[in-house]
Write a protein that holds these residues in place. Structure first.
Motif, short mmCIF file in Angstrom:
data_model
loop_
_atom_site.label_atom_id
_atom_site.label_comp_id
_atom_site.label_asym_id
_atom_site.label_seq_id
_atom_site.Cartn_x
_atom_site.Cartn_y
_atom_site.Cartn_z
N ASN A 127 -9.91 -5.38 7.76
CA ASN A 127 -9.76 -6.68 7.31
C ASN A 127 -11.32 -7.18 7.46
O ASN A 127 -12.38 -6.55 7.92
N GLN A 129 -12.43 -9.71 9.68
CA GLN A 129 -12.47 -10.66 10.98
C GLN A 129 -13.74 -10.73 11.43
O GLN A 129 -14.20 -11.67 12.07
N SER A 132 -16.27 -13.90 11.18
CA SER A 132 -16.52 -15.20 12.32
C SER A 132 -17.68 -15.10 12.97
O SER A 132 -18.21 -15.92 13.39
#
Length: 166
Positions: A127, A129, A132
């Motif tokens: 993924n 993530q 961020s």
């Protein structure tokens, strides 16, 4: 350019050790600036595109020595990001304050996203993530490049022999 690689190798090895062994203990908002990457980008901004790419490649290989990602990935992403930043930089007037910070932000975006995409394609991550963390890293690198840029610019102006044109 002849002496450039002889300076780049030991400097980047030292910066890679500093980056991996010392800077993780002195984080800002949980992150540390990418010193080898920023020095290579600065060298490219102050010298030729080819020298910047060579320095970026050396910086990436030195960082790959201490990385768990596939060997050569960091070198590839550094070279591509520095190339993009230097091509974009050539389209704008010279600025010793604004352009280094903008090019550091742009190069950080390119290297971060390219790194994530390649890691996703080869199946190392599943993924995105980590995206961020990108705004913080952009800001941190954009601020950190300024003292690096000015220091190298100052040292170059003091110690590099002046060219005489007749």
């Amino acid at each position: 350019m002849r002496y450039s690689i002889y300076l780049a190798i030991p400097l980047m090895l030292g910066l890679a050790v500093l980056q991996t062994a010392v800077l993780p203990h002195f984080t800002i908002l949980g992150m540390s600036p990418q010193l080898p990457f920023l020095v290579a980008l600065t060298w490219g901004l102050l010298h030729t595109r080819n020298e910047g790419l060579i320095w970026g490649f050396v910086a990436g290989l030195c960082m790959d020595i201490f990385s768990i990602s596939p060997f050569g990935l960091t070198a590839l992403t550094y070279v591509v990001a520095i190339m993009v930043a230097l091509v974009v930089n050539d389209a704008f007037p010279v600025s010793r304050v604004l352009m280094p910070a903008l090019m550091a932000g742009l190069a950080t975006i390119v290297t971060f996203i390219l790194n994530l995409l390649i890691l996703r394609i080869i199946g190392v991550i599943y993924n995105f993530q980590a995206l961020s963390f990108l705004p913080t890293l952009i800001l941190l690198n954009a601020i950190t490049i300024l003292p690096i840029y000015w220091l190298i610019y100052f040292l170059e102006s003091k110690f590099r022999p002046k060219q005489i044109h007749l």
